[in-house]
Design a protein around this motif. Sequence first.
Motif, short mmCIF file in Angstrom:
data_model
loop_
_atom_site.label_atom_id
_atom_site.label_comp_id
_atom_site.label_asym_id
_atom_site.label_seq_id
_atom_site.Cartn_x
_atom_site.Cartn_y
_atom_site.Cartn_z
N ASP A 1 0.87 -1.17 0.00
CA ASP A 1 0.00 0.00 0.00
C ASP A 1 0.90 1.23 0.00
O ASP A 1 1.57 1.50 1.00
N VAL A 2 0.95 1.95 -1.12
CA VAL A 2 1.87 3.08 -1.24
C VAL A 2 1.56 4.17 -0.23
O VAL A 2 2.45 4.95 0.15
N ALA A 3 0.32 4.23 0.25
CA ALA A 3 -0.04 5.26 1.22
C ALA A 3 0.47 4.91 2.62
O ALA A 3 0.68 5.80 3.46
N ALA A 4 0.69 3.62 2.88
CA ALA A 4 1.09 3.19 4.22
C ALA A 4 2.57 2.81 4.32
O ALA A 4 3.15 2.86 5.40
N ASP A 5 3.17 2.43 3.21
CA ASP A 5 4.55 1.97 3.21
C ASP A 5 5.42 2.97 2.44
O ASP A 5 5.20 3.21 1.24
N PRO A 6 6.41 3.57 3.08
CA PRO A 6 7.22 4.61 2.42
C PRO A 6 8.25 4.06 1.44
O PRO A 6 8.83 4.83 0.67
N ARG A 7 8.50 2.76 1.45
CA ARG A 7 9.62 2.21 0.67
C ARG A 7 9.51 2.43 -0.84
O ARG A 7 10.52 2.76 -1.47
#
Length: 208
Positions: free
Chosen positions: A150-156
Amino acid sequence: METLRQRKKQRTREALIRAALELFTTRGYEGTTVDDITEAVEVSQRTFFRYFANKEEAALAVVEMAVAHFTEAVRERPPHEAPLEAMRQAVLEGWDSLNEVIESVVPVELYLQMYRVIESTPVLLAAHLRRSMEVEETLARVIAEREGLDVAADPRPRLAVAVFSGVMRVTERQWSAASDFSLDAMRTLTVSYLEQVGPALTENWRTR
């Protein structure tokens, strides 16, 4: 199936891009008007604005084609590749097919010359960097989708794309300022800089 009307519209758009880039690289961006471009193609201003909102869009059109090609190449990389490796391979293995994409519209040499115009024209450089930020967001979402995140929750995904984009930006800047302005030089510089990402981020740089 592409219709005759669609092919004609595509040819007109490509003719406008070629004329614009030829004029921008010979007269300069500021020294070229929309009228100059339309006169070169023998179409009206109205026709120009049917395809482009302004000169900026015409100037960056081929760059955006290259970016779209790269983004799709990342999307299609094998799923076992780590994010940075997928982006690296998408660049390095995409040179030949990128040439074909560009050559379908303008000579590669003209595309390369346009980079120097972008770098030396503040309004174009600002637009290029602004659009690069939008591309980074798209790429981050592609990477997140590949990795099931989830791009909104995971900064990687955004961090990986930021690192890669930073390397490519440095490469562009160094290449456009060098005496060897060939595609081979760009390829060599890109390989060299990408290979230094790991050591640059993890090793101690001190020499004493």
